[in-house]
Scaffold this active site. Structure first.
Site, short mmCIF file in Angstrom:
data_model
loop_
_atom_site.label_atom_id
_atom_site.label_comp_id
_atom_site.label_asym_id
_atom_site.label_seq_id
_atom_site.Cartn_x
_atom_site.Cartn_y
_atom_site.Cartn_z
N HIS A 19 14.43 3.28 -0.81
CA HIS A 19 15.02 4.41 -0.08
C HIS A 19 16.53 4.46 -0.32
O HIS A 19 17.11 5.52 -0.55
CB HIS A 19 14.83 4.26 1.44
N LYS A 43 1.68 8.02 14.65
CA LYS A 43 1.66 6.87 13.75
C LYS A 43 2.27 5.65 14.45
O LYS A 43 3.40 5.73 14.95
CB LYS A 43 2.50 7.24 12.50
N ARG A 92 7.87 7.44 -7.15
CA ARG A 92 7.77 6.08 -7.70
C ARG A 92 6.96 6.05 -8.98
O ARG A 92 7.33 5.40 -9.94
CB ARG A 92 7.14 5.14 -6.66
N SER A 131 7.61 0.80 2.51
CA SER A 131 7.77 0.17 3.83
C SER A 131 6.48 -0.54 4.22
O SER A 131 6.51 -1.65 4.78
CB SER A 131 8.10 1.23 4.88
O1 PNS Z 1 8.35 8.46 4.38
P1 PNS Z 1 7.16 9.37 4.39
O2 PNS Z 1 6.22 8.94 5.49
O3 PNS Z 1 6.52 9.49 3.05
O4 PNS Z 1 7.73 10.83 4.76
C1 PNS Z 1 6.87 11.91 4.91
C2 PNS Z 1 7.56 13.10 5.60
C3 PNS Z 1 8.24 12.67 6.88
C4 PNS Z 1 8.61 13.67 4.69
C5 PNS Z 1 6.45 14.16 5.87
O5 PNS Z 1 5.39 13.56 6.53
C6 PNS Z 1 6.97 15.31 6.72
O6 PNS Z 1 7.75 16.12 6.27
N1 PNS Z 1 6.51 15.38 7.99
C7 PNS Z 1 6.93 16.37 8.93
C8 PNS Z 1 5.78 17.28 9.32
C9 PNS Z 1 5.58 18.36 8.28
O7 PNS Z 1 6.45 19.14 7.98
N2 PNS Z 1 4.37 18.38 7.72
C10 PNS Z 1 4.00 19.30 6.67
C11 PNS Z 1 4.40 18.75 5.31
S1 PNS Z 1 3.78 19.75 4.07
#
Ligand code: PNS
Length: 170
Positions: A19, A43, A92, A131
């Site tokens: 990150h 979560k 990645r 993570s």
């Molecule tokens: O670190 P992560 O868990 O890969 O991040 C994922 C994240 C937080 C970017 C994604 O889950 C997100 O944007 N969540 C917010 C809810 C949302 O907008 N969902 C629709 C995504 S298409």
């Protein structure tokens, strides 16, 4: 000229060197890089959002144009409400791609054409780091030096000690 504000969102539970590499490189591409921690009530997390934000702030204290924030609900709403013009994501390897393209395309539908999702390729030295894998290895007493900052390791050790004290009490 309008401030160029980009967003790097995620769970950051906890922040890893993968990150941090994306944050440092992303910060060079804009005036302000907002690191947005998702408040995800569904979560189970190791660290609270406030703890994650604190660890992120410490780890990015030397990068002048990084702001750490949190958000709830749709990323697209945060983007629209906060004048973000670019959302960055780290890629990645090919296994990230299917999920990332789906998310980028859904977000594009939600926030429209003025906002772009831009992918930064993860430095190969971090391409196996997540993570989740860090937490799993740590929980099984494996070595996580060099994958997360020392402050994060200390915070994980403190969590583990607190959990052990809790178990003794039960
Ligand atoms: O670190 P992560 O868990 O890969 O991040 C994922 C994240 C937080 C970017 C994604 O889950 C997100 O944007 N969540 C917010 C809810 C949302 O907008 N969902 C629709 C995504 S298409």
């Amino acid at each position: 000229m309008k401030e160029r504000k980009m967003l790097y969102a995620g769970s950051f539970d906890p922040v890893t060197y993968g990150h941090l590499d994306i944050i440092r490189r992303g910060a060079r591409l804009c005036d302000t890089l907002v690191v947005g921690v998702l408040r995800n009530y569904s979560k189970a997390a190791l660290f609270s959002v406030e703890e994650r934000m604190g660890l992120l702030r410490e780890a990015t204290a030397d990068v002048g144009n990084v702001v750490v924030d949190s958000f709830e609900g749709l990323l697209a709403n945060y983007v629209k409400q906060n004048g973000i013009c670019v959302v960055i994501r780290g890629l990645r390897a090919t296994w990230d791609f299917d999920y990332e393209i789906q998310m980028a395309q859904m977000n594009a539908r939600l926030y429209g054409n003025e906002v772009e999702t831009v992918f930064l390729m993860t430095d190969p030295q971090h391409s196996f780091v997540s993570s989740s894998i860090v937490k799993e290895v740590f929980s099984l007493n494996g070595e996580i030096d060099g994958l997360v900052p020392p402050r994060v390791i200390a915070a994980m050790e403190a969590k583990r000690a607190a959990q052990q004290r809790e178990q003794v009490r039960e």
